[in-house]
Design a protein around this motif. Structure first.
Motif, PDB file in Angstrom:
ATOM      1  N   GLU A 139       0.832  -1.205   0.000  1.00  0.00           N
ATOM      2  CA  GLU A 139       0.000   0.000   0.000  1.00  0.00           C
ATOM      3  C   GLU A 139       0.863   1.251   0.000  1.00  0.00           C
ATOM      4  N   LYS A 140       1.942   1.254   0.779  1.00  0.00           N
ATOM      5  CA  LYS A 140       2.832   2.413   0.840  1.00  0.00           C
ATOM      6  C   LYS A 140       3.521   2.636  -0.503  1.00  0.00           C
ATOM      7  N   GLU A 141       3.992   1.552  -1.117  1.00  0.00           N
ATOM      8  CA  GLU A 141       4.616   1.666  -2.426  1.00  0.00           C
ATOM      9  C   GLU A 141       3.644   2.220  -3.455  1.00  0.00           C
ATOM     10  N   MET A 142       2.402   1.782  -3.399  1.00  0.00           N
ATOM     11  CA  MET A 142       1.388   2.260  -4.339  1.00  0.00           C
ATOM     12  C   MET A 142       1.179   3.760  -4.181  1.00  0.00           C
ATOM     13  N   ASP A 143       1.036   4.241  -2.936  1.00  0.00           N
ATOM     14  CA  ASP A 143       0.826   5.670  -2.696  1.00  0.00           C
ATOM     15  C   ASP A 143       2.016   6.483  -3.194  1.00  0.00           C
ATOM     16  N   ASN A 144       3.233   6.039  -2.872  1.00  0.00           N
ATOM     17  CA  ASN A 144       4.423   6.764  -3.301  1.00  0.00           C
ATOM     18  C   ASN A 144       4.547   6.787  -4.818  1.00  0.00           C
ATOM     19  N   ASN A 145       4.224   5.677  -5.442  1.00  0.00           N
ATOM     20  CA  ASN A 145       4.320   5.586  -6.899  1.00  0.00           C
ATOM     21  C   ASN A 145       3.362   6.573  -7.575  1.00  0.00           C
ATOM     22  N   LEU A 146       2.134   6.663  -7.091  1.00  0.00           N
ATOM     23  CA  LEU A 146       1.155   7.582  -7.670  1.00  0.00           C
ATOM     24  C   LEU A 146       1.573   9.030  -7.456  1.00  0.00           C
ATOM     25  N   GLU A 147       2.099   9.325  -6.269  1.00  0.00           N
ATOM     26  CA  GLU A 147       2.522  10.697  -5.968  1.00  0.00           C
ATOM     27  C   GLU A 147       3.713  11.101  -6.840  1.00  0.00           C
TER      28      GLU A 147
ATOM     29  N   SER B  87       9.793   5.583 -16.680  1.00  0.00           N
ATOM     30  CA  SER B  87      10.044   4.154 -16.899  1.00  0.00           C
ATOM     31  C   SER B  87      10.302   3.443 -15.572  1.00  0.00           C
ATOM     32  N   LYS B  88      11.048   4.107 -14.683  1.00  0.00           N
ATOM     33  CA  LYS B  88      11.310   3.509 -13.371  1.00  0.00           C
ATOM     34  C   LYS B  88      10.010   3.338 -12.580  1.00  0.00           C
ATOM     35  N   LEU B  89       9.160   4.376 -12.613  1.00  0.00           N
ATOM     36  CA  LEU B  89       7.897   4.300 -11.876  1.00  0.00           C
ATOM     37  C   LEU B  89       6.973   3.246 -12.489  1.00  0.00           C
ATOM     38  N   SER B  90       7.017   3.143 -13.813  1.00  0.00           N
ATOM     39  CA  SER B  90       6.198   2.107 -14.472  1.00  0.00           C
ATOM     40  C   SER B  90       6.662   0.715 -14.058  1.00  0.00           C
ATOM     41  N   GLN B  91       7.982   0.554 -13.932  1.00  0.00           N
ATOM     42  CA  GLN B  91       8.510  -0.732 -13.484  1.00  0.00           C
ATOM     43  C   GLN B  91       8.103  -1.009 -12.039  1.00  0.00           C
ATOM     44  N   ASN B  92       8.123   0.057 -11.213  1.00  0.00           N
ATOM     45  CA  ASN B  92       7.675  -0.108  -9.825  1.00  0.00           C
ATOM     46  C   ASN B  92       6.216  -0.549  -9.774  1.00  0.00           C
ATOM     47  N   LEU B  93       5.394   0.092 -10.607  1.00  0.00           N
ATOM     48  CA  LEU B  93       3.974  -0.266 -10.639  1.00  0.00           C
ATOM     49  C   LEU B  93       3.803  -1.706 -11.113  1.00  0.00           C
ATOM     50  N   ASN B  94       4.584  -2.101 -12.097  1.00  0.00           N
ATOM     51  CA  ASN B  94       4.527  -3.477 -12.588  1.00  0.00           C
ATOM     52  C   ASN B  94       4.923  -4.465 -11.482  1.00  0.00           C
TER      53      ASN B  94
ATOM     54  N   ILE C  14       4.586  -3.986  -8.275  1.00  0.00           N
ATOM     55  CA  ILE C  14       3.492  -4.016  -7.297  1.00  0.00           C
ATOM     56  C   ILE C  14       2.382  -4.940  -7.775  1.00  0.00           C
ATOM     57  N   MET C  15       2.041  -4.809  -9.058  1.00  0.00           N
ATOM     58  CA  MET C  15       0.996  -5.670  -9.599  1.00  0.00           C
ATOM     59  C   MET C  15       1.420  -7.147  -9.570  1.00  0.00           C
ATOM     60  N   THR C  16       2.716  -7.393  -9.790  1.00  0.00           N
ATOM     61  CA  THR C  16       3.221  -8.771  -9.722  1.00  0.00           C
ATOM     62  C   THR C  16       3.062  -9.336  -8.317  1.00  0.00           C
ATOM     63  N   LYS C  17       3.367  -8.499  -7.318  1.00  0.00           N
ATOM     64  CA  LYS C  17       3.209  -8.941  -5.925  1.00  0.00           C
ATOM     65  C   LYS C  17       1.747  -9.251  -5.604  1.00  0.00           C
ATOM     66  N   LEU C  18       0.875  -8.405  -6.106  1.00  0.00           N
ATOM     67  CA  LEU C  18      -0.556  -8.646  -5.857  1.00  0.00           C
ATOM     68  C   LEU C  18      -1.012  -9.956  -6.515  1.00  0.00           C
ATOM     69  N   GLU C  19      -0.497 -10.218  -7.722  1.00  0.00           N
ATOM     70  CA  GLU C  19      -0.845 -11.463  -8.397  1.00  0.00           C
ATOM     71  C   GLU C  19      -0.302 -12.666  -7.634  1.00  0.00           C
ATOM     72  N   GLU C  20       0.931 -12.528  -7.108  1.00  0.00           N
ATOM     73  CA  GLU C  20       1.501 -13.619  -6.314  1.00  0.00           C
ATOM     74  C   GLU C  20       0.654 -13.890  -5.069  1.00  0.00           C
ATOM     75  N   GLN C  21       0.211 -12.820  -4.435  1.00  0.00           N
ATOM     76  CA  GLN C  21      -0.629 -12.985  -3.245  1.00  0.00           C
ATOM     77  C   GLN C  21      -1.954 -13.655  -3.601  1.00  0.00           C
ATOM     78  N   ARG C  22      -2.486 -13.274  -4.749  1.00  0.00           N
ATOM     79  CA  ARG C  22      -3.744 -13.901  -5.156  1.00  0.00           C
ATOM     80  C   ARG C  22      -3.558 -15.402  -5.362  1.00  0.00           C
ATOM     81  N   GLU C  23      -2.462 -15.770  -6.035  1.00  0.00           N
ATOM     82  CA  GLU C  23      -2.197 -17.180  -6.275  1.00  0.00           C
ATOM     83  C   GLU C  23      -1.962 -17.942  -4.974  1.00  0.00           C
ATOM     84  N   LEU C  24      -1.229 -17.292  -4.056  1.00  0.00           N
ATOM     85  CA  LEU C  24      -0.988 -17.937  -2.761  1.00  0.00           C
ATOM     86  C   LEU C  24      -2.290 -18.110  -1.985  1.00  0.00           C
ATOM     87  N   ASN C  25      -3.153 -17.106  -2.074  1.00  0.00           N
ATOM     88  CA  ASN C  25      -4.424 -17.178  -1.371  1.00  0.00           C
ATOM     89  C   ASN C  25      -5.283 -18.305  -1.931  1.00  0.00           C
TER      90      ASN C  25
END
Length: 387
Positions: A108-116, A268-275, A277-288
């Motif tokens: 969540e913190k990474e997401m907020d910082n990335n958007l800002e 490009s760096k921020l886009s990679q950060n966002l990518n 974050i989305m990868t982590k969310l997908e991993e969590q979904r799969e683990l769940n």
């Protein structure tokens, strides 16, 4: 006082109207070929270059403003998209109760910082182009209206000069004829005049002719001086202005390219950060999903540690974990992990050998295939998720 003011204004208006009429008559005579026109091919080329330069600069200014408008539009669209993503992202979507709370907070913190950071980048990009490219171009184009007005004035003064030159030339040509006529007429008048008036009539007529000639000569001198002063100034300024265009274009596009390179590099760096974050969310979904399947299909173990009597479990089995990050083994007693690997955690033979934050285990795939723990090794606990 009011009457004097009105009279002065009327006089100025009359002079202005007379000048316009004289110029119009002169231009008509020149077009009809009855009067020669002062021409300067080199200056005409300078004016053509000036008009071309002004047109190109104005187009560049217009297109750069349109580009800035597009940047602002893109920024607004990007902001709305990022806001939509932030609004849609909810921690409980992936079963927050079963997940590691610290990991969730980090995401969540990474997401907020990335958007800002993304919003700041767009603002800086727009401001830098405005301050360093558009402002410089505006200053460059600000000098054109004054020069254009002086070129028009120079053209008017050139017509005045031609008109005065032609008027003076016509008086000069007619002066000899007038002198001959005056001498003949004066002789006849003096013969009939009293003796005391003889010579005065001739002198008066000659003086009148000389007065008109001198006035025309003075008018020619004034018109020539005004025209030449403007002409010299513009001949100095126009070539210099024409040469300066290259530097202006270089600075404009070089600055724009630099801002674009910096902006897209950071974006490009921020886009990679966002990518990521989305990868982590997908991993969590799969683990769940894996956790839910395990809970529904796997019976609860009878004891925390097995002695290996169950043929499906290795000796010392404690529980199973799934790798959520890759880990490259750096020593012979370590276990290499790939994301998604299922690992069977084993008890240490000597509990004193266990380091904090490290577990001992064997890949489930290896155990199922070989039914031995020869490939067991230690691995960091925080790279896995208990299932």
């Amino acid at each position: 006082m009011a009457e004097i003011g009105k009279g002065g204004s009327a006089g100025k208006l009359a002079i202005s109207v007379q000048k316009r009429l004289t110029r119009a008559q002169e231009k008509v005579m020149q077009k009809l070929g009855k009067a020669d026109e002062t021409r300067d091919a080199a200056f005409e080329e300078m004016v053509a270059n000036f008009n071309k330069q002004m047109t190109e600069g104005s187009k560049l200014q217009k297109d750069l403003k349109a580009y800035l408008t597009a940047v602002k539009t893109m920024h607004d669209a990007s902001r709305r998209l990022q806001d939509c993503l932030a609004d849609m992202y909810e921690p409980d979507w992936f079963g927050k109760e079963e997940m590691d709370a610290m990991t969730e907070e980090m995401i969540e913190k990474e997401m907020d910082n990335n958007l800002e950071d993304t919003d700041t980048l767009w603002l800086d990009y727009h401001q830098n182009i405005t301050d360093k490219s558009l402002t410089s171009l505006d200053s460059y184009l600000a000098q054109f209206p004054d020069i254009k007005a002086r070129i028009a004035k120079r053209d008017r003064k050139m017509v005045d000069f031609d008109s005065a030159r032609h008027h003076f030339s016509s008086l000069q040509k007619g002066k000899k004829k007038d002198e001959a006529k005056i001498a003949k007429q004066a002789a006849l008048l003096e013969m009939a005049a009293p003796s005391w008036a003889q010579g005065l009539i001739s002198a008066h007529q000659v003086a009148q002719t000389n007065l008109s000639f001198n006035q025309a000569e003075e008018e020619l001198g004034r018109a020539q001086k005004i025209f030449e002063e403007l002409n010299v100034e513009l001949q100095d300024e126009l070539p210099s202005l024409w040469d300066n265009r290259v530097g202006v274009y270089v600075n404009t596009f070089q600055g724009l390219a630099g801002h674009q390179e910096k902006f897209h590099g950071e974006m490009s760096k921020l886009s990679q950060n966002l990518n990521d974050i989305m990868t982590k969310l997908e991993e969590q979904r799969e683990l769940n999903e894996g956790t839910n399947h395990s809970e529904s299909a796997t019976p609860t173990p009878k004891s925390a540690v097995t002695n290996g009597s169950d043929g499906d479990l290795p000796p010392g089995f404690l529980y199973k974990v799934k790798a959520v990050h890759e880990y490259a083994a750096t020593d012979g007693d370590e276990l290499e992990l790939k994301i998604g690997d299922d690992v069977l955690v084993l008890a240490f033979d000597n509990p004193d050998e266990q380091d904090d934050g490290w577990l001992l285990g064997v890949q489930e795939a290896h155990w199922v295939q070989n039914k031995d723990t020869s490939a067991k090794g230690v691995f960091p606990e925080n790279f896995t998720q208990k299932v």
